[in-house]
Design a protein around this motif. Structure first.
Motif, PDB file in Angstrom:
ATOM      1  N   MET A  93       0.927  -1.323  -0.323  1.00 52.50           N
ATOM      2  CA  MET A  93       0.283   0.153  -0.428  1.00 52.50           C
ATOM      3  C   MET A  93       1.359   1.572   0.386  1.00 52.50           C
ATOM      4  SD  MET A  93      -2.494   0.798   2.763  1.00 52.50           S
ATOM      5  CE  MET A  93      -4.765   0.286   2.969  1.00 52.50           C
ATOM      6  N   SER A  94       0.488   2.074  -0.641  1.00 49.67           N
ATOM      7  CA  SER A  94       1.149   4.164  -0.557  1.00 49.67           C
ATOM      8  C   SER A  94       0.952   4.340   0.867  1.00 49.67           C
ATOM      9  CB  SER A  94       0.776   4.501  -1.934  1.00 49.67           C
ATOM     10  OG  SER A  94      -0.064   4.895  -1.507  1.00 49.67           O
ATOM     11  N   LEU A  95       1.919   4.627   0.832  1.00 48.59           N
ATOM     12  CA  LEU A  95       1.613   6.263   1.357  1.00 48.59           C
ATOM     13  C   LEU A  95       0.260   6.634   1.889  1.00 48.59           C
ATOM     14  CD1 LEU A  95       3.020   6.585   5.225  1.00 48.59           C
ATOM     15  CD2 LEU A  95       4.103   8.313   3.942  1.00 48.59           C
ATOM     16  N   ARG A  96       0.248   6.823   1.233  1.00 47.27           N
ATOM     17  CA  ARG A  96      -1.175   8.067   0.541  1.00 47.27           C
ATOM     18  C   ARG A  96      -2.379   7.521   0.652  1.00 47.27           C
ATOM     19  NH1 ARG A  96      -4.701   9.817  -2.552  1.00 47.27           N
ATOM     20  NH2 ARG A  96      -4.791  12.250  -2.319  1.00 47.27           N
ATOM     21  N   ALA A  97      -2.065   6.193   0.331  1.00 48.01           N
ATOM     22  CA  ALA A  97      -3.317   5.779   0.077  1.00 48.01           C
ATOM     23  C   ALA A  97      -3.512   4.996   1.847  1.00 48.01           C
ATOM     24  CB  ALA A  97      -3.652   4.108  -0.761  1.00 48.01           C
ATOM     25  N   LEU A  98      -2.745   4.349   2.900  1.00 50.78           N
ATOM     26  CA  LEU A  98      -2.937   4.390   3.890  1.00 50.78           C
ATOM     27  C   LEU A  98      -3.203   5.878   4.872  1.00 50.78           C
ATOM     28  CD1 LEU A  98       0.024   2.497   5.218  1.00 50.78           C
ATOM     29  CD2 LEU A  98      -0.557   4.949   6.656  1.00 50.78           C
ATOM     30  N   ILE A  99      -2.822   6.683   4.369  1.00 53.68           N
ATOM     31  CA  ILE A  99      -3.495   8.169   5.296  1.00 53.68           C
ATOM     32  C   ILE A  99      -4.878   8.300   4.681  1.00 53.68           C
ATOM     33  CG2 ILE A  99      -3.036  10.770   5.438  1.00 53.68           C
ATOM     34  CD1 ILE A  99       0.287  10.241   4.420  1.00 53.68           C
ATOM     35  N   VAL A 100      -5.146   8.291   3.105  1.00 53.84           N
ATOM     36  CA  VAL A 100      -6.452   8.403   3.134  1.00 53.84           C
ATOM     37  C   VAL A 100      -7.191   7.145   4.015  1.00 53.84           C
ATOM     38  CG1 VAL A 100      -8.227   7.620   0.763  1.00 53.84           C
ATOM     39  CG2 VAL A 100      -6.018   8.862   0.687  1.00 53.84           C
ATOM     40  N   GLU A 101      -6.816   5.647   3.608  1.00 56.97           N
ATOM     41  CA  GLU A 101      -7.488   5.246   5.448  1.00 56.97           C
ATOM     42  C   GLU A 101      -7.641   5.848   6.507  1.00 56.97           C
ATOM     43  OE1 GLU A 101      -7.221   0.807   3.950  1.00 56.97           O
ATOM     44  OE2 GLU A 101      -6.357   0.243   5.995  1.00 56.97           O
ATOM     45  N   ARG A 102      -6.522   5.582   6.310  1.00 51.06           N
ATOM     46  CA  ARG A 102      -6.359   6.241   7.953  1.00 51.06           C
ATOM     47  C   ARG A 102      -7.880   7.566   8.531  1.00 51.06           C
ATOM     48  NH1 ARG A 102      -1.518   7.015  12.056  1.00 51.06           N
ATOM     49  NH2 ARG A 102      -1.313   4.413  11.099  1.00 51.06           N
ATOM     50  N   ILE A 103      -7.673   8.313   7.560  1.00 49.82           N
ATOM     51  CA  ILE A 103      -9.055  10.060   7.379  1.00 49.82           C
ATOM     52  C   ILE A 103     -10.272   9.373   7.660  1.00 49.82           C
ATOM     53  CG2 ILE A 103      -9.625  11.616   6.888  1.00 49.82           C
ATOM     54  CD1 ILE A 103      -6.746  12.278   5.756  1.00 49.82           C
ATOM     55  N   ARG A 104     -10.011   8.341   6.046  1.00 50.89           N
ATOM     56  CA  ARG A 104     -11.569   7.188   6.658  1.00 50.89           C
ATOM     57  C   ARG A 104     -11.945   7.559   7.744  1.00 50.89           C
ATOM     58  NH1 ARG A 104     -10.940   6.235   0.556  1.00 50.89           N
ATOM     59  NH2 ARG A 104     -11.942   8.121  -0.513  1.00 50.89           N
ATOM     60  N   ASP A 105     -10.912   6.206   8.618  1.00 47.06           N
ATOM     61  CA  ASP A 105     -11.624   5.245   9.874  1.00 47.06           C
ATOM     62  C   ASP A 105     -11.232   6.293  11.193  1.00 47.06           C
ATOM     63  OD1 ASP A 105     -11.139   2.902   8.649  1.00 47.06           O
ATOM     64  OD2 ASP A 105      -9.539   2.470   9.144  1.00 47.06           O
ATOM     65  N   ARG A 106     -10.687   7.355  10.707  1.00 50.08           N
ATOM     66  CA  ARG A 106     -10.616   8.096  12.621  1.00 50.08           C
ATOM     67  C   ARG A 106     -10.934   9.650  12.385  1.00 50.08           C
ATOM     68  NH1 ARG A 106      -4.892   5.045  14.282  1.00 50.08           N
ATOM     69  NH2 ARG A 106      -4.693   3.416  13.679  1.00 50.08           N
ATOM     70  N   GLY A 107     -10.828  10.227  11.088  1.00 50.60           N
ATOM     71  CA  GLY A 107     -11.268  11.134  10.940  1.00 50.60           C
ATOM     72  C   GLY A 107      -9.796  12.493  10.626  1.00 50.60           C
ATOM     73  N   PRO A 108      -9.783  13.274  10.861  1.00 47.96           N
ATOM     74  CA  PRO A 108      -8.971  14.584   9.825  1.00 47.96           C
ATOM     75  C   PRO A 108      -7.895  14.428  10.895  1.00 47.96           C
ATOM     76  CG  PRO A 108     -11.338  15.462  10.301  1.00 47.96           C
ATOM     77  CD  PRO A 108     -11.209  13.907  10.299  1.00 47.96           C
ATOM     78  N   LEU A 109      -6.477  13.955  10.374  1.00 54.26           N
ATOM     79  CA  LEU A 109      -5.352  14.405  10.602  1.00 54.26           C
ATOM     80  C   LEU A 109      -4.822  15.736  11.372  1.00 54.26           C
ATOM     81  CD1 LEU A 109      -3.581  12.350   8.332  1.00 54.26           C
ATOM     82  CD2 LEU A 109      -4.754  11.299  10.966  1.00 54.26           C
ATOM     83  N   THR A 110      -4.698  15.937  12.426  1.00 53.30           N
ATOM     84  CA  THR A 110      -4.354  17.439  12.751  1.00 53.30           C
ATOM     85  C   THR A 110      -2.064  17.621  11.672  1.00 53.30           C
ATOM     86  OG1 THR A 110      -2.260  16.022  14.028  1.00 53.30           O
ATOM     87  CG2 THR A 110      -4.164  17.115  14.848  1.00 53.30           C
ATOM     88  N   THR A 111      -2.276  18.386  11.427  1.00 56.78           N
ATOM     89  CA  THR A 111      -0.643  18.713  10.406  1.00 56.78           C
ATOM     90  C   THR A 111       0.469  17.795  11.144  1.00 56.78           C
ATOM     91  OG1 THR A 111      -0.251  20.441  11.104  1.00 56.78           O
ATOM     92  CG2 THR A 111      -0.999  20.453   9.183  1.00 56.78           C
ATOM     93  N   ALA A 112       1.091  17.692  12.386  1.00 52.88           N
ATOM     94  CA  ALA A 112       1.686  17.192  13.613  1.00 52.88           C
ATOM     95  C   ALA A 112       1.498  15.373  12.983  1.00 52.88           C
ATOM     96  CB  ALA A 112       1.637  17.200  14.721  1.00 52.88           C
ATOM     97  N   GLU A 113       0.026  14.678  12.889  1.00 58.57           N
ATOM     98  CA  GLU A 113       0.073  13.956  12.215  1.00 58.57           C
ATOM     99  C   GLU A 113       0.687  13.234  11.100  1.00 58.57           C
ATOM    100  OE1 GLU A 113      -3.780  12.506  16.043  1.00 58.57           O
ATOM    101  OE2 GLU A 113      -4.143  13.916  13.741  1.00 58.57           O
ATOM    102  N   PHE A 114      -0.083  14.608   9.812  1.00 58.01           N
ATOM    103  CA  PHE A 114      -0.121  13.872   8.765  1.00 58.01           C
ATOM    104  C   PHE A 114       1.275  14.788   8.525  1.00 58.01           C
ATOM    105  CE2 PHE A 114       1.214  15.776   4.571  1.00 58.01           C
ATOM    106  CZ  PHE A 114       1.093  15.236   3.826  1.00 58.01           C
ATOM    107  N   MET A 115       2.108  15.005   9.193  1.00 62.10           N
ATOM    108  CA  MET A 115       3.406  14.881   8.801  1.00 62.10           C
ATOM    109  C   MET A 115       4.649  13.798  10.044  1.00 62.10           C
ATOM    110  SD  MET A 115       4.998  18.867   9.907  1.00 62.10           S
ATOM    111  CE  MET A 115       7.141  18.615   9.617  1.00 62.10           C
ATOM    112  N   ASP A 116       4.298  13.139  10.877  1.00 65.13           N
ATOM    113  CA  ASP A 116       4.671  12.105  11.365  1.00 65.13           C
ATOM    114  C   ASP A 116       4.795  10.879  10.333  1.00 65.13           C
ATOM    115  OD1 ASP A 116       6.229  10.897  13.704  1.00 65.13           O
ATOM    116  OD2 ASP A 116       4.432  10.282  14.288  1.00 65.13           O
ATOM    117  N   LEU A 117       3.186  10.769   9.569  1.00 70.13           N
ATOM    118  CA  LEU A 117       3.348   9.432   8.400  1.00 70.13           C
ATOM    119  C   LEU A 117       4.245   9.862   7.810  1.00 70.13           C
ATOM    120  CD1 LEU A 117      -0.709   8.943   9.131  1.00 70.13           C
ATOM    121  CD2 LEU A 117       0.991   7.126   9.742  1.00 70.13           C
ATOM    122  N   ALA A 118       4.064  11.085   7.157  1.00 70.17           N
ATOM    123  CA  ALA A 118       4.484  11.751   6.054  1.00 70.17           C
ATOM    124  C   ALA A 118       6.117  11.669   6.095  1.00 70.17           C
ATOM    125  CB  ALA A 118       4.231  12.680   5.876  1.00 70.17           C
ATOM    126  N   LEU A 119       6.867  11.816   6.927  1.00 74.06           N
ATOM    127  CA  LEU A 119       8.110  11.622   7.084  1.00 74.06           C
ATOM    128  C   LEU A 119       8.617  10.630   7.877  1.00 74.06           C
ATOM    129  CD1 LEU A 119       9.313  15.937   8.268  1.00 74.06           C
ATOM    130  CD2 LEU A 119       8.530  14.712   5.898  1.00 74.06           C
TER     131      LEU A 119
END
Ligand code: SAM
Length: 383
Positions: A1-27
């Motif tokens: 699974m790509s990181l983008r797909a994982l992030i999309v799935e996470r938002i669908r499951d648990r709701g929006p991410l803070t930028t800190a949570e997004f950066m933590d996943l992205a980096l």
């Protein structure tokens, strides 16, 4: 699974991410994160340059400052010198520092106990190769700082890479910026702050964001400094980062915030067209590009002072390197290819508007009094 797909799935499951949570996943996602996947992200073949990529001059000049710190501690009885570099990447800065220490400061070299702290396993894996014969000076290469440090903790471009919250001020008060989905697109959406710590942070600084401005609040950077200050038993901390005083950072000049992404040396900011197919540039291709935000040096400094550290200097990188004698080298005037290369490298490190003024140096001390440091001998100014 790509990181983008994982992030999309996470938002669908648990709701929006803070930028800190997004950066933590992205980096830093354990297998797919930008820093996790590659041993090196900087330099010509990477996405952006740090001072270390310019050449060995940066490490050589830092060695002058570290040697002075070592002599201050040695004259008070310290027999070993811990050199702890955090966010050490592939070990290149440590290598440049140790090359100079070995050649010019043998007493420092002999007592140096090096620790490289780096979260990326890929970067840690190439450190033996980078350090070469200096490997013998290495006490450990780890993901966390040692519990007790007597010597110097050094971090170049660490704090600006830590996951940060982003906020905006509206007529209804402070809001936090979240990463949400619009169909399949990653978009920014504002909502109530995820933690009262965000409003408390701004209140402590006594800064007023005007309605319409946005900014970043890097709770992780402040927490990191607190931890470093506690683990330092005696000695110094040298922090070098993109940064500003809070007064400057939370002002109209930075009213659109400082979240920036780098991909193949192209810069994307929050001001980019948010309607491009993949959303704003800093949200696009998570895991493929660096994301950074400028550091609030006032809060970092206050956190250190609250832990009992003294601020020994806060200045532009240019002034720091000039204090260390960046222009004193006799080779600089020589008309040969090496001297020319060196001159160009120093220019890149010093030039206003480039690394020399975007990067600030914060020098902190614990149990060492308030010695005047060589790096502060030219001028101590933050532009
Ligand atoms: C912008 S790079 C700078 C690398 C190097 N210091 C330089 O100047 O070229 C930031 C580095 O910090 C590392 N890093 C991020 N968070 C960290 C943490 N909490 N502890 C240690 N390293 C971390 C990243 O993996 C990355 O290698």
């Amino acid at each position: 699974m790509s990181l983008r797909a994982l992030i999309v799935e996470r938002i669908r499951d648990r709701g929006p991410l803070t930028t800190a949570e997004f950066m933590d996943l992205a980096l830093y996602h354990p297998t797919l994160g930008y820093y996790t996947r590659a041993p090196q992200r900087t330099g010509r073949a990477g996405d952006f340059y740090t001072s270390v990529d310019v050449g060995p001059q940066f490490g050589a000049l830092l060695a002058i400052q570290i040697d002075e710190m070592h002599r201050l501690l040695a004259s008070a009885g310290s027999l070993v010198f811990d050199l702890v570099e955090v966010g050490a990447g592939n070990g290149q800065l440590a290598r440049d520092l140790l090359d100079t220490a070995e050649a010019t400061y043998p007493e420092l070299y002999a007592v140096t106990r090096l620790t490289l702290v780096e979260t990326s396993a890929a970067a840690r894996a190439v450190q033996p190769n980078t350090l070469g014969r200096h490997w013998a000076r290495l006490a450990s290469s780890a993901t966390t700082m040692p519990d007790r440090v007597s010597g110097a903790i050094l971090a170049n471009e660490l704090l600006d890479a830590l996951p940060t919250h982003a906020v905006s001020m509206t007529s209804d008060g402070l809001r936090e910026i979240y990463i949400d989905l619009a169909g399949d697109r990653l978009v920014e959406r504002t909502g109530p702050p995820s933690s009262p710590a965000l409003a408390d942070y701004l209140a402590r600084l006594d800064v007023d964001l005007a309605a319409g401005w946005r900014g970043e609040i890097n709770l992780a950077a402040v927490e990191w400094v607190r931890t470093a200050a506690r683990r330092l038993e005696r000695g110094f901390i040298i922090l070098i980062d993109y940064g500003h005083t809070a007064e400057e950072l939370y002002s109209q000049g930075h009213g659109t915030g400082t979240l920036t992404s780098f991909h193949r040396h192209l810069i994307g900011t929050v001001g980019d067209d948010p309607h491009q197919p993949d959303g704003p540039a800093w949200l696009s291709h998570p895991g493929e590009r660096d994301i950074t935000a400028h550091v609030d040096l006032t809060s970092v400094r206050a956190a250190a002072e609250a832990e009992g550290l003294e601020v020994l200097g806060l200045l532009d990188q240019s002034y720091f390197l000039l204090g260390l004698g960046a222009l004193d080298d006799p080779g600089i005037g020589a008309a040969n290819a090496d001297a020319l290369k060196q001159r160009l490298a120093l220019k890149t490190l010093l030039v206003p508007g480039g690394l020399g003024s975007t990067h600030k140096v914060l020098l902190l001390g614990k149990q060492v009094g308030v010695p005047p440091l060589r790096g502060c001998s030219f001028r101590t100014r933050v532009t």
